[in-house]
Design an enzyme around this catalytic site. Structure first.
Site, mmCIF file in Angstrom:
data_model
loop_
_atom_site.group_PDB
_atom_site.id
_atom_site.type_symbol
_atom_site.label_atom_id
_atom_site.label_comp_id
_atom_site.label_asym_id
_atom_site.label_seq_id
_atom_site.Cartn_x
_atom_site.Cartn_y
_atom_site.Cartn_z
ATOM 1 N N THR A 132 21.084 13.257 89.379
ATOM 2 C CA THR A 132 22.926 13.431 88.853
ATOM 3 C C THR A 132 23.538 11.986 88.485
ATOM 4 O O THR A 132 23.153 10.421 88.977
ATOM 5 C CB THR A 132 23.704 13.527 90.321
ATOM 6 O OG1 THR A 132 25.739 13.201 90.370
ATOM 7 C CG2 THR A 132 22.851 12.446 91.292
ATOM 8 N N ASP A 133 25.397 11.904 87.619
ATOM 9 C CA ASP A 133 25.703 11.072 87.206
ATOM 10 C C ASP A 133 26.349 10.392 88.284
ATOM 11 O O ASP A 133 26.907 8.853 88.223
ATOM 12 C CB ASP A 133 26.712 10.897 85.915
ATOM 13 C CG ASP A 133 27.717 12.033 87.039
ATOM 14 O OD1 ASP A 133 27.478 12.813 87.715
ATOM 15 O OD2 ASP A 133 29.022 12.361 86.371
ATOM 16 N N GLU A 134 26.508 10.858 89.686
ATOM 17 C CA GLU A 134 26.858 10.089 91.178
ATOM 18 C C GLU A 134 26.073 8.335 91.046
ATOM 19 O O GLU A 134 26.620 7.381 92.078
ATOM 20 C CB GLU A 134 27.139 10.529 91.890
ATOM 21 C CG GLU A 134 28.104 11.805 91.128
ATOM 22 C CD GLU A 134 28.337 13.119 92.956
ATOM 23 O OE1 GLU A 134 28.398 12.906 93.670
ATOM 24 O OE2 GLU A 134 28.378 14.360 92.366
ATOM 25 N N TYR A 157 25.169 10.660 99.247
ATOM 26 C CA TYR A 157 24.569 11.589 99.133
ATOM 27 C C TYR A 157 23.714 11.404 97.036
ATOM 28 O O TYR A 157 22.674 10.523 96.907
ATOM 29 C CB TYR A 157 25.176 12.915 98.278
ATOM 30 C CG TYR A 157 24.630 13.782 96.834
ATOM 31 C CD1 TYR A 157 23.409 13.908 96.316
ATOM 32 C CD2 TYR A 157 25.554 13.380 95.279
ATOM 33 C CE1 TYR A 157 23.496 15.140 95.921
ATOM 34 C CE2 TYR A 157 25.168 13.974 94.811
ATOM 35 C CZ TYR A 157 24.185 15.149 94.702
ATOM 36 O OH TYR A 157 23.657 15.234 93.494
ATOM 37 N N LYS A 161 20.259 9.596 95.537
ATOM 38 C CA LYS A 161 19.387 10.145 94.661
ATOM 39 C C LYS A 161 18.808 9.123 93.790
ATOM 40 O O LYS A 161 17.788 9.012 92.847
ATOM 41 C CB LYS A 161 20.677 11.114 93.678
ATOM 42 C CG LYS A 161 21.340 12.353 94.798
ATOM 43 C CD LYS A 161 19.589 13.137 94.259
ATOM 44 C CE LYS A 161 18.867 13.997 93.030
ATOM 45 N NZ LYS A 161 18.785 14.478 93.030
HETATM 46 P P1 NAD Z 1 21.553 23.220 95.679
HETATM 47 O O1 NAD Z 1 21.894 22.539 97.117
HETATM 48 O O2 NAD Z 1 22.358 24.568 95.275
HETATM 49 O O3 NAD Z 1 20.272 23.535 95.856
HETATM 50 C C1 NAD Z 1 18.909 23.328 96.726
HETATM 51 C C2 NAD Z 1 17.951 23.807 96.174
HETATM 52 O O4 NAD Z 1 16.879 22.714 97.076
HETATM 53 C C3 NAD Z 1 18.196 24.599 97.079
HETATM 54 O O5 NAD Z 1 17.160 26.098 96.759
HETATM 55 C C4 NAD Z 1 17.395 23.970 98.663
HETATM 56 O O6 NAD Z 1 16.898 25.459 99.704
HETATM 57 C C5 NAD Z 1 16.417 23.671 98.527
HETATM 58 N N1 NAD Z 1 15.978 22.557 99.089
HETATM 59 C C6 NAD Z 1 16.508 20.968 99.612
HETATM 60 N N2 NAD Z 1 15.570 20.578 100.749
HETATM 61 C C7 NAD Z 1 15.042 20.931 100.067
HETATM 62 C C8 NAD Z 1 13.260 20.641 100.953
HETATM 63 N N3 NAD Z 1 13.063 19.802 101.914
HETATM 64 N N4 NAD Z 1 12.270 21.673 100.631
HETATM 65 C C9 NAD Z 1 12.323 22.205 99.577
HETATM 66 N N5 NAD Z 1 12.938 22.578 98.734
HETATM 67 C C10 NAD Z 1 14.736 22.111 99.326
HETATM 68 O O7 NAD Z 1 21.665 21.960 94.546
HETATM 69 P P2 NAD Z 1 21.902 21.981 93.282
HETATM 70 O O8 NAD Z 1 22.707 22.008 93.028
HETATM 71 O O9 NAD Z 1 21.263 23.163 92.548
HETATM 72 O O10 NAD Z 1 21.213 20.649 92.501
HETATM 73 C C11 NAD Z 1 19.713 20.906 91.816
HETATM 74 C C12 NAD Z 1 19.074 19.531 91.719
HETATM 75 O O11 NAD Z 1 20.217 18.814 90.794
HETATM 76 C C13 NAD Z 1 19.592 18.537 92.852
HETATM 77 O O12 NAD Z 1 18.356 17.886 92.813
HETATM 78 C C14 NAD Z 1 20.577 17.310 92.354
HETATM 79 O O13 NAD Z 1 21.159 16.088 93.000
HETATM 80 C C15 NAD Z 1 21.234 17.801 91.272
HETATM 81 N N6 NAD Z 1 22.385 17.786 90.550
HETATM 82 C C16 NAD Z 1 23.252 18.121 90.461
HETATM 83 C C17 NAD Z 1 24.074 18.600 90.523
HETATM 84 C C18 NAD Z 1 25.417 19.895 90.225
HETATM 85 O O14 NAD Z 1 26.688 19.407 89.644
HETATM 86 N N7 NAD Z 1 25.595 20.834 91.577
HETATM 87 C C19 NAD Z 1 24.656 17.636 88.824
HETATM 88 C C20 NAD Z 1 23.876 16.909 88.908
HETATM 89 C C21 NAD Z 1 22.800 17.006 89.921
HETATM 90 P P1 TYD Z 2 32.507 18.649 94.320
HETATM 91 O O1 TYD Z 2 32.621 19.923 93.762
HETATM 92 O O2 TYD Z 2 32.207 18.408 96.512
HETATM 93 O O3 TYD Z 2 31.259 17.648 93.251
HETATM 94 P P2 TYD Z 2 30.822 16.198 93.695
HETATM 95 O O4 TYD Z 2 31.778 15.500 95.005
HETATM 96 O O5 TYD Z 2 29.762 16.197 93.496
HETATM 97 O O6 TYD Z 2 31.636 15.475 92.506
HETATM 98 O O7 TYD Z 2 33.562 17.834 94.407
HETATM 99 C C1 TYD Z 2 34.782 17.966 92.939
HETATM 100 C C2 TYD Z 2 35.311 17.159 93.468
HETATM 101 O O8 TYD Z 2 36.540 18.057 93.661
HETATM 102 C C3 TYD Z 2 35.827 15.822 94.011
HETATM 103 O O9 TYD Z 2 36.188 14.916 93.926
HETATM 104 C C4 TYD Z 2 36.580 16.097 95.589
HETATM 105 C C5 TYD Z 2 37.032 17.309 94.741
HETATM 106 N N1 TYD Z 2 37.278 18.928 96.682
HETATM 107 C C6 TYD Z 2 38.945 18.737 96.183
HETATM 108 O O10 TYD Z 2 39.673 18.422 96.280
HETATM 109 N N2 TYD Z 2 38.851 20.100 97.887
HETATM 110 C C7 TYD Z 2 37.471 20.285 97.973
HETATM 111 O O11 TYD Z 2 37.248 21.413 99.123
HETATM 112 C C8 TYD Z 2 36.299 19.828 97.621
HETATM 113 C C9 TYD Z 2 34.974 20.703 97.950
HETATM 114 C C10 TYD Z 2 36.532 19.358 96.817
#
Ligand code: NAD
Ligand code: TYD
Length: 351
Positions: A132-134, A157, A161
């Site tokens: 992630t970019d975070e 989180y 990461k």
């Molecule tokens: P998500 O929470 O929707 O899915 C995570 C998946 O991992 C789920 O299917 C869960 O069952 C599985 N999982 C969790 N713990 C596990 C374990 N111990 N063993 C096996 N499986 C396990 O997450 P996402 O949003 O799809 O993110 C996927 C990846 O991409 C993550 O690594 C996250 O850090 C990264 N990422 C997410 C975003 C975003 O905007 N969602 C952006 C950049 C990077």
């Molecule tokens: P989120 O979807 O949790 O992603 P991330 O924190 O990983 O960026 O949140 C996106 C943005 O929205 C973040 O600035 C937090 C804000 N947010 C709210 O204002 N209300 C909410 O209920 C949630 C879940 C997030």
């Protein structure tokens, strides 16, 4: 003939399901093994359309279980890993950091160890870590994250990461493990669990519930359609340089409150409600602890080296996303019917 066995972790989750679907459909020569623990965020409904494909196998397992990872690598002889399994929600990491340390850090090392021990030679092997970019922390009003930006994570989180990214690089630098890493901005689209901002807001608007906006709603995120992320992962997996990091982002920055207003307008239209109905649900609540102000990715390297560009305009992607949630009520009802809310306490306190 199967030419490659690819292990995708976290394939039942939001982004993972799009990556699995793409790899299964685009590469019939590969065999895709989707390994997932099926936490509250993992749902096999996300993959119903491909679950019977001859080049797909689901494995229910926990990446933290080092012995199990070892025996799976030994049994299946995976050629490559695309590692997405993680605990992914910042608010949960604030209320329960240990789960993030365990899955995101220990789980990643357990996979790295299994790969290192079982790959007799590293030729043609790859451990691709999706991040992630975070990890870069928070920007002020100006500037972008590049691949050279120093890590400065703030939430449990993002710290977990960042730690996993460092460990993946350490296995490359120390043991020569072939790795790639990508750091992506906020994704949106189908199958997104409704605890993250966009699907939570869609769910709440649909059900006439308050839309919680943290703080003043002025935090900025850079949003990317999830299928564009899957395309980028495919490209980096096949064409990216071993040992390299790639930033992925949409050049699409939105203040939370502006995004919510746009979403409210789309929802009014789709639900045939009078203009302004959904916006009345906006409720400012207590800010998230340590809330990063702004994320913005400079994805120039990915564009210049591999020719990647996001394909969708935000309004178009958001409409597609809303349509998906409105036509997949069963999915939404199913994933929100469990006890997932007990795991974290966001204080939806009116300010
Ligand atoms: P998500 O929470 O929707 O899915 C995570 C998946 O991992 C789920 O299917 C869960 O069952 C599985 N999982 C969790 N713990 C596990 C374990 N111990 N063993 C096996 N499986 C396990 O997450 P996402 O949003 O799809 O993110 C996927 C990846 O991409 C993550 O690594 C996250 O850090 C990264 N990422 C997410 C975003 C975003 O905007 N969602 C952006 C950049 C990077
Ligand atoms: P989120 O979807 O949790 O992603 P991330 O924190 O990983 O960026 O949140 C996106 C943005 O929205 C973040 O600035 C937090 C804000 N947010 C709210 O204002 N209300 C909410 O209920 C949630 C879940 C997030």
């Amino acid at each position: 003939m199967t030419t490659k066995k690819i292990l995708i972790t976290g394939g039942a989750g939001f982004i993972g399901s799009h990556v699995v679907r793409r790899m299964v459909n685009y590469y019939p020569d590969y065999h895709i093994y989707n390994l997932d623990k099926l936490t509250y965020a993992g749902n096999l409904e996300n993959l119903r359309d491909i679950e019977n494909s001859p080049n797909y196998t689901f494995i229910k397992a926990d990446i933290v279980d080092g012995e199990k990872m070892h025996s799976l690598f030994s049994e299946y002889q995976f050629d490559a890993v695309i590692h997405l399994a993680a605990e992914s929600h910042v608010d949960r990491s604030i209320s329960n950091p240990m789960e993030f340390i365990t899955t995101n850090i220990v789980g990643t090392v357990s996979l790295l160890n299994a790969a290192k021990a079982n790959w007799k030679t590293f030729d043609e092997k790859l451990f691709y870590h999706v991040s992630t970019d975070e990890v870069y922390g928070s920007l002020g009003e100006e500037g972008f994250f590049t691949e050279e930006t120093k890590y400065n994570p703030h939430s449990p989180y993002s710290a977990s990461k960042a730690s996993s990214d460092h460990l993946v690089r350490a296995y490359h630098d120390t043991y020569g493990l072939p790795i790639k890493i990508s750091n992506c901005s906020n994704n949106y689209g189908a199958n997104h669990f409704p605890e993250k901002l966009i699907p939570l807001a869609i769910h709440n608007i649909k059900n006439n519930q308050p839309i919680p906006v943290y703080g003043k709603g002025e935090n900025v995120r850079d949003w990317l359609y999830v299928e564009d992320h899957a395309t980028a992962i495919d490209l980096i997996f096949h064409k990216g340089k071993v040992g390299a990091t790639y930033n992925i982002g949409g050049f699409n920055e939105w203040k939370n409150i502006d995004l919510i207003h746009l979403l409210c307008r789309i929802m009014d239209k789709k639900l045939k409600r009078a203009d302004g109905t959904s916006a009345k649900l906006i409720t400012y609540v207590k800010d998230r602890a340590g809330h990063d102000l702004r994320y913005a990715i400079d994805a120039t390297k990915l564009n210049k080296e591999l020719g990647w560009n996001p394909s969708l305009q935000f309004e178009e992607g958001l409409e597609k996303t809303v349509d998906w949630y409105l036509t997949n009520e069963d999915w939404l009802n199913h994933v929100t019917s469990g006890d997932y809310q007990k795991y974290y306490e966001v204080q939806y306190t009116k300010r």
